[in-house]
Write a protein that holds these residues in place. Sequence first.
Motif, PDB file in Angstrom:
ATOM      1  N   GLU A   1       0.845  -1.346   0.070  1.00 40.36           N
ATOM      2  CA  GLU A   1      -0.040   0.169  -0.144  1.00 40.36           C
ATOM      3  C   GLU A   1       0.872   1.136  -0.001  1.00 40.36           C
ATOM      4  OE1 GLU A   1      -3.323   0.315  -0.314  1.00 40.36           O
ATOM      5  OE2 GLU A   1      -3.475  -1.886  -0.170  1.00 40.36           O
ATOM      6  N   PRO A   2       0.580   2.314  -0.959  1.00 44.62           N
ATOM      7  CA  PRO A   2       1.365   3.506  -0.988  1.00 44.62           C
ATOM      8  C   PRO A   2       1.405   4.038   0.574  1.00 44.62           C
ATOM      9  CG  PRO A   2      -0.682   3.880  -2.089  1.00 44.62           C
ATOM     10  CD  PRO A   2      -0.415   2.531  -1.583  1.00 44.62           C
ATOM     11  N   GLY A   3       2.469   4.719   1.034  1.00 45.65           N
ATOM     12  CA  GLY A   3       2.599   5.216   2.262  1.00 45.65           C
ATOM     13  C   GLY A   3       1.891   6.923   2.127  1.00 45.65           C
ATOM     14  N   VAL A   4       2.057   7.532   3.004  1.00 49.23           N
ATOM     15  CA  VAL A   4       1.584   9.179   2.933  1.00 49.23           C
ATOM     16  C   VAL A   4       2.486   9.705   2.047  1.00 49.23           C
ATOM     17  CG1 VAL A   4       1.346  11.145   4.394  1.00 49.23           C
ATOM     18  CG2 VAL A   4       0.681   8.929   5.498  1.00 49.23           C
ATOM     19  N   TRP A   5       1.838  10.329   1.182  1.00 50.34           N
ATOM     20  CA  TRP A   5       2.704  11.265   0.183  1.00 50.34           C
ATOM     21  C   TRP A   5       3.486  12.351   1.003  1.00 50.34           C
ATOM     22  CZ3 TRP A   5       1.325  16.420  -2.462  1.00 50.34           C
ATOM     23  CH2 TRP A   5       2.068  16.619  -3.537  1.00 50.34           C
ATOM     24  N   ALA A   6       4.835  12.362   0.846  1.00 48.87           N
ATOM     25  CA  ALA A   6       5.748  13.314   1.636  1.00 48.87           C
ATOM     26  C   ALA A   6       5.477  14.782   1.197  1.00 48.87           C
ATOM     27  CB  ALA A   6       6.996  12.807   1.488  1.00 48.87           C
ATOM     28  N   ARG A   7       5.103  15.058   0.002  1.00 47.04           N
ATOM     29  CA  ARG A   7       5.023  16.520  -0.251  1.00 47.04           C
ATOM     30  C   ARG A   7       3.536  17.185  -0.301  1.00 47.04           C
ATOM     31  NH1 ARG A   7       7.985  16.830  -5.974  1.00 47.04           N
ATOM     32  NH2 ARG A   7       8.267  19.001  -5.462  1.00 47.04           N
ATOM     33  N   GLU A   8       2.673  16.674   0.610  1.00 48.61           N
ATOM     34  CA  GLU A   8       1.314  17.054   0.822  1.00 48.61           C
ATOM     35  C   GLU A   8       1.768  18.627   1.479  1.00 48.61           C
ATOM     36  OE1 GLU A   8      -2.250  17.276   0.043  1.00 48.61           O
ATOM     37  OE2 GLU A   8      -1.584  15.181   0.186  1.00 48.61           O
ATOM     38  N   GLY A   9       2.403  18.655   2.200  1.00 49.90           N
ATOM     39  CA  GLY A   9       2.719  20.234   3.022  1.00 49.90           C
ATOM     40  C   GLY A   9       3.240  21.253   2.046  1.00 49.90           C
ATOM     41  N   GLU A  10       4.028  20.724   0.980  1.00 44.87           N
ATOM     42  CA  GLU A  10       4.572  21.570   0.076  1.00 44.87           C
ATOM     43  C   GLU A  10       3.312  21.751  -0.929  1.00 44.87           C
ATOM     44  OE1 GLU A  10       7.929  21.399  -3.660  1.00 44.87           O
ATOM     45  OE2 GLU A  10       8.078  19.724  -1.855  1.00 44.87           O
ATOM     46  N   LEU A  11       2.688  21.144  -1.104  1.00 46.00           N
ATOM     47  CA  LEU A  11       1.110  21.451  -2.000  1.00 46.00           C
ATOM     48  C   LEU A  11       0.509  22.340  -1.259  1.00 46.00           C
ATOM     49  CD1 LEU A  11      -0.550  21.158  -4.667  1.00 46.00           C
ATOM     50  CD2 LEU A  11      -1.498  19.054  -3.410  1.00 46.00           C
ATOM     51  N   LYS A  12       0.426  22.316   0.126  1.00 50.92           N
ATOM     52  CA  LYS A  12      -0.748  23.225   0.673  1.00 50.92           C
ATOM     53  C   LYS A  12       0.138  24.417   0.744  1.00 50.92           C
ATOM     54  CE  LYS A  12      -2.910  23.613   5.309  1.00 50.92           C
ATOM     55  NZ  LYS A  12      -3.146  22.914   6.634  1.00 50.92           N
ATOM     56  N   ASP A  13       1.401  24.485   1.048  1.00 45.59           N
ATOM     57  CA  ASP A  13       1.935  25.733   1.095  1.00 45.59           C
ATOM     58  C   ASP A  13       1.921  26.514  -0.248  1.00 45.59           C
ATOM     59  OD1 ASP A  13       3.688  27.701   2.298  1.00 45.59           O
ATOM     60  OD2 ASP A  13       5.179  27.104   0.927  1.00 45.59           O
TER      61      ASP A  13
END
Length: 509
Positions: free
Chosen positions: A393-405
């Motif tokens: 299963e894919p883990g949490v996408w590490a760049r979610e915070g970057e997209l939100k910013d």
Amino acid sequence: MARKDPAPGLPIGGYCRISEADLLEIRRAVEAGVISTEEGAEMERKGVEKQREDVTQIAEPFGRPVKIYEDNSLSAFKRNVRRPDFDRMVRDLAAGKLAGIVGYDIDRIFRQPRDLERVIDHYETCGLNLIFKTGSGQNYDLTTGDGRFSARLFVSIANKSSEDASRRIKREVQRKAQKGEYHGGTHPFGWRKDDRSKLDHEAAALVRKIVEAHLAGDKIATCMEYLAEAGAVNPNTGKPFTWAGTKTLIYRARSFGIRIYLGEPQTTADGGYVMGDWEPIFTTPEGGPDLDKYEQLVALKAGRSSAGPQEKSSVKYLLSRIVRCGRCGYPMVGKTVWVRGKKSQSFAYNCNKAHPDACGKMGASGPRVDDLIKKLVWAQAVRASKERLLVPEPGVWAREGELKDVEEQIAELKALWAAKKVRAASYVVTLDELEAQRMDLKADRAVHTATPPIRAITPELLKSGWEGLSVERQRIIVRAILKAVIIHPARDGKRGGAFDPARVEPVFA
């Protein structure tokens, strides 16, 4: 200088054109059920015949035969639309094959001044008393200065009228796009004919099948075959889907409820998609549009699939370019076996002797090698699927915070622009850069969350077995488990003879 009359018996060119507007009205009436398809076709036929009769009547006083030139459902206003019969008529006029031109009205012949000037050039320079007559009663005699002035004036007015109408239509379509309203047009495959906001569940299921298959690794050509097997017909052409039509159907944003204008998805001020006022084909378990799947498609189209780029060329045989020559190491390709000058039903994997890096001295029975590798790979795939080794299963996408910013920066920039606290040049440049970053991040997220093609091994597929997969998906599974398959030389060093499984060496990934 006196002009001469054209040669006796020379025909007049009679130009006919049923306008797009005329045909559109008839076709809309057919689609709305006001008239039947047969009645619509009859109205189109009568419209064409009536214009021919009118043109022939206009030419009658000149006592010459009429040669009909006809361009139907073609715009005289749009610059990129070529009218074959109009061009042929102008060539015939320049070649001295016509005594002139007649038409129902001048705007049926010309809507662009440049087309009128092509004809005027010949009328002015040919030295003949050529005929130019329409049914409007206006003086458009192109052999005189007054007639040319009248023709130029009227065509310019007709051109301006077409431009105004085009602008109004574009503005209305854009307004509807920004509000997510359906703008009309041809019947979209997947929705009902009588209500294009509601799904045709049988057609929608077929769209789901080919999109899921493509995401799982099937090529567009294979998806086209699925449509053909189901008897699906493209509503735009009335014929089976072509390769291009299948590709359009697979990547169509409408299937996800997204409103498109001029080929681009419409977005809201906060960067979200403008959603249309129709039922989407792809939905989440909660019932909303499945936008993650759409972004997976966008990533796949851009060559950023989680499974890597798809093979560009079609492959007929399972192990072509996966099997390698045990002598020179060069990839081997499947070729049909010829027996006594005729193609047989069998094939073989051969080292390509025409290639400078290949020895050309190795071959093996294709069906026997395929069968051996299929059994090995399928057993490994089933075991891995059950143990969930191949499909973590894919883990949490590490760049979610970057997209939100980035999205917050866009919102802040737009707020500054609304408050007139930023210059236009800085706003446009910065916004373009931020939106490009956001699209890149969304594509990266789509790749991370996309379902790898190896996950095609579902419980249902395990029941149907290996043959339930297309060759493309079989090759994806083979490549996931094996790096290569080496075909070693026969023990006696000769080609041919009985197949020896010991010659086949799988190299695991």
